[in-house]
Scaffold this active site. Structure first.
Site, PDB file in Angstrom:
ATOM      1  N   ASP A   1      -3.298   4.635  -2.894  1.00  0.00           N
ATOM      2  CA  ASP A   1      -4.590   5.108  -2.381  1.00  0.00           C
ATOM      3  C   ASP A   1      -5.233   6.134  -3.305  1.00  0.00           C
ATOM      4  O   ASP A   1      -6.456   6.253  -3.359  1.00  0.00           O
ATOM      5  CB  ASP A   1      -4.396   5.769  -1.007  1.00  0.00           C
ATOM      6  CG  ASP A   1      -4.668   4.810   0.135  1.00  0.00           C
ATOM      7  OD1 ASP A   1      -4.700   3.595  -0.113  1.00  0.00           O
ATOM      8  OD2 ASP A   1      -4.842   5.283   1.273  1.00  0.00           O
TER       9      ASP A   1
ATOM     10  N   ASN B   1     -12.323   6.356  11.219  1.00  0.00           N
ATOM     11  CA  ASN B   1     -11.843   7.556  11.905  1.00  0.00           C
ATOM     12  C   ASN B   1     -11.531   8.636  10.874  1.00  0.00           C
ATOM     13  O   ASN B   1     -11.795   9.809  11.072  1.00  0.00           O
ATOM     14  CB  ASN B   1     -10.613   7.232  12.754  1.00  0.00           C
ATOM     15  CG  ASN B   1     -10.289   8.362  13.712  1.00  0.00           C
ATOM     16  OD1 ASN B   1     -11.185   8.911  14.357  1.00  0.00           O
ATOM     17  ND2 ASN B   1      -9.032   8.744  13.794  1.00  0.00           N
ATOM     18  N   GLY B   2     -10.985   8.195   9.733  1.00  0.00           N
ATOM     19  CA  GLY B   2     -10.933   9.025   8.533  1.00  0.00           C
ATOM     20  C   GLY B   2     -12.123   8.618   7.683  1.00  0.00           C
ATOM     21  O   GLY B   2     -12.523   7.458   7.698  1.00  0.00           O
TER      22      GLY B   2
ATOM     23  N   ARG C   1       0.864  -1.184   0.000  1.00  0.00           N
ATOM     24  CA  ARG C   1       0.000   0.000   0.000  1.00  0.00           C
ATOM     25  C   ARG C   1       0.899   1.232   0.000  1.00  0.00           C
ATOM     26  O   ARG C   1       1.788   1.361   0.836  1.00  0.00           O
ATOM     27  CB  ARG C   1      -0.879   0.030   1.241  1.00  0.00           C
ATOM     28  CG  ARG C   1      -1.718   1.304   1.345  1.00  0.00           C
ATOM     29  CD  ARG C   1      -2.514   1.354   2.633  1.00  0.00           C
ATOM     30  NE  ARG C   1      -3.316   2.562   2.687  1.00  0.00           N
ATOM     31  CZ  ARG C   1      -3.252   3.476   3.645  1.00  0.00           C
ATOM     32  NH1 ARG C   1      -2.399   3.324   4.644  1.00  0.00           N
ATOM     33  NH2 ARG C   1      -4.034   4.529   3.624  1.00  0.00           N
TER      34      ARG C   1
ATOM     35  N   MET D   1     -17.004   7.465  17.262  1.00  0.00           N
ATOM     36  CA  MET D   1     -18.441   7.628  17.048  1.00  0.00           C
ATOM     37  C   MET D   1     -19.274   6.684  17.913  1.00  0.00           C
ATOM     38  O   MET D   1     -20.437   6.968  18.194  1.00  0.00           O
ATOM     39  CB  MET D   1     -18.781   7.422  15.571  1.00  0.00           C
ATOM     40  CG  MET D   1     -18.397   8.588  14.670  1.00  0.00           C
ATOM     41  SD  MET D   1     -19.019  10.204  15.214  1.00  0.00           S
ATOM     42  CE  MET D   1     -20.788   9.955  15.085  1.00  0.00           C
TER      43      MET D   1
ATOM     44  N   GLY E   1     -19.311   2.880   9.097  1.00  0.00           N
ATOM     45  CA  GLY E   1     -20.221   2.491   8.020  1.00  0.00           C
ATOM     46  C   GLY E   1     -20.733   1.069   8.139  1.00  0.00           C
ATOM     47  O   GLY E   1     -21.900   0.783   7.862  1.00  0.00           O
TER      48      GLY E   1
END
EC number: 2.7.2.1
Length: 406
Positions: free
Chosen positions: A147, A210-211, A90, A284, A333
């Site tokens: 990304d 979190n992002g 990545r 959250m 999500g």
């Protein structure tokens, strides 16, 4: 084909070993606290967890220990390093140069270094991982999966900022977008689940961790996304502000006597949900729990969070002139029924969306959560960036190509 996937951060390295003949995860883990006291590897195989406490001064030492773990008699899944056919990495930022995954060579390494000014916290440690693996596994091909790549071919009308054009020409200031590997996986998987032709579909992917970011994926291509020049733009996030009037930056510098770096830190590390709750939490789950207990501030923060998401979804319906499906993914999500339900019912009913509350009341399970008569399908699709990286790596190696275009 056996593929090792490496996600190398500044003080941690996530890894997965996959058998790509059946896409099975053989083992996976996390090397953490690299270069600081208390370094260790948390390794998992067949549901069993192993913790290896061991000093790791740098990325070379960390990956050496990871490789030893992979062929350990009890914890490992291979007997010899020669069984690893390829390594997928990545890499956060590929600039404008990379619109797909690439076989790593000196030219690619130089380009990743060149784009480090765009991602100073991410590209350098990504490169450390690449260079360490190339040293430890000489002769094994390496692939970089960026990304930013999925968003690299957004139309100019979506990626250019309305600032003097010379700054784009000089510094490549534009919207790049992030979480591209996740958005690509989730949008493809959404089309598969619904039996849609991916290349003739309109899908909105909502990556809430979190992002957080949202992408408009039209005919298999990202045409817009909420993150911009950096991951600070867009949605309200755990500690990031998301969209705001740029003049707030100069106002805070003047009124609070702050440096630009201090304001940047505030907007990245002390804002978002954390800032709105006066440092109560950036998680959250904590906000939802308090909101359900009728805490007025946390209820307000949840409203702000959901409202921003709903506005972006509405914008992307307009950008694509319609939508077939909306898919939620990542930590919030996948695991927050209340967030999904309130976004869809409070703001998106005009699209003919109807949520099946029973199907929605699950966490982390792939499923359609809209009713059969819902005009737009709504789904939970757990993301799998590692699998996407491994698939790209396999395709590049098997086809003998240098670059994979999305």
């Amino acid at each position: 084909m056996i593929v090792l996937v490496v996600n190398s951060g500044s003080s941690s390295i996530k890894y997965q070993l996959l058998d790509m003949d059946n896409e099975k995860v053989l083992c996976k883990g996390l090397a953490e606290r690299i270069g600081i006291p208390g370094s260790r590897i948390v390794h998992k195989k067949d549901g069993e967890k192993f913790v290896i406490e061991h000093p790791m001064a740098n990325h070379d030492e960390a990956l050496q220990l990871v490789l030893q773990t992979l062929k350990d008699e009890k914890m490992g899944a291979i007997k010899d390093f020669k069984e690893i056919d390829a390594v997928g990495h990545r890499v956060v930022h590929g600039g404008e140069k990379f619109s797909g995954s690439v076989l790593i060579d000196d030219e690619v390494i130089n380009a990743i270094e060149e784009f480090s000014y765009l991602a100073p916290l991410h590209n350098p440690p990504n490169l450390m991982g690449i260079k360490a693996i190339m040293k430890l596994l000489p002769g094994v091909p390496n692939v970089a999966v960026f990304d930013t790549a999925f968003h690299a071919k957004m139309p100019k009308k979506a990626y250019l900022y309305a600032i003097p054009y010379e700054y784009y020409e000089k510094y490549k200031i534009r919207r790049y977008g992030f979480h591209g590997t996740s958005h690509r996986y989730v949008s493809r998987r959404t089309a598969e689940i619904l039996g849609l032709d991916y290349n003739k579909s309109k899908i909105i992917t909502v990556h809430l961790g979190n992002g957080a970011s949202i992408a408009a994926v039209m005919n298999g291509k990202s045409v817009d996304t909420s993150m911009g020049f950096t991951p600070l733009e867009g949605l309200v996030m755990g500690t990031r502000s998301g969209d705001l009037d740029p003049s707030i930056v100069t106002f805070l510098i003047e009124k609070e006597g702050l440096s630009p770096e201090e304001v940047y830190t505030i907007l990245n590390k002390k804002s978002g949900v954390l800032g709105l709750t006066s440092n109560f939490s950036s998680d959250m789950r904590d906000i939802e729990d308090k909101a359900l207990e009728n805490d007025p501030l946390c209820r307000l923060v949840l409203d702000i969070y959901e409202y921003r998401i709903a506005k972006y979804i509405g914008a992307y319906v307009a950008a694509m002139n319609g939508v077939d499906a909306i898919s939620f993914t990542a930590g919030v999500g996948e695991n927050s029924p209340i967030t999904r339900e309130e976004i869809c019912e409070n703001y998106l009913s005009y699209l003919g969306i109807k949520i099946d509350k029973e199907k929605n009341n699950v966490k982390g399970e792939e499923r359609i959560i809209s009713t059969p008569d819902s005009k737009v399908k709504v789904l939970i699709v757990p993301t799998n960036e590692e699998l996407m990286i491994a698939r790209d790596t396999k395709e590049i190696i098997e086809k003998g190509i240098k670059k994979l275009e999305y």
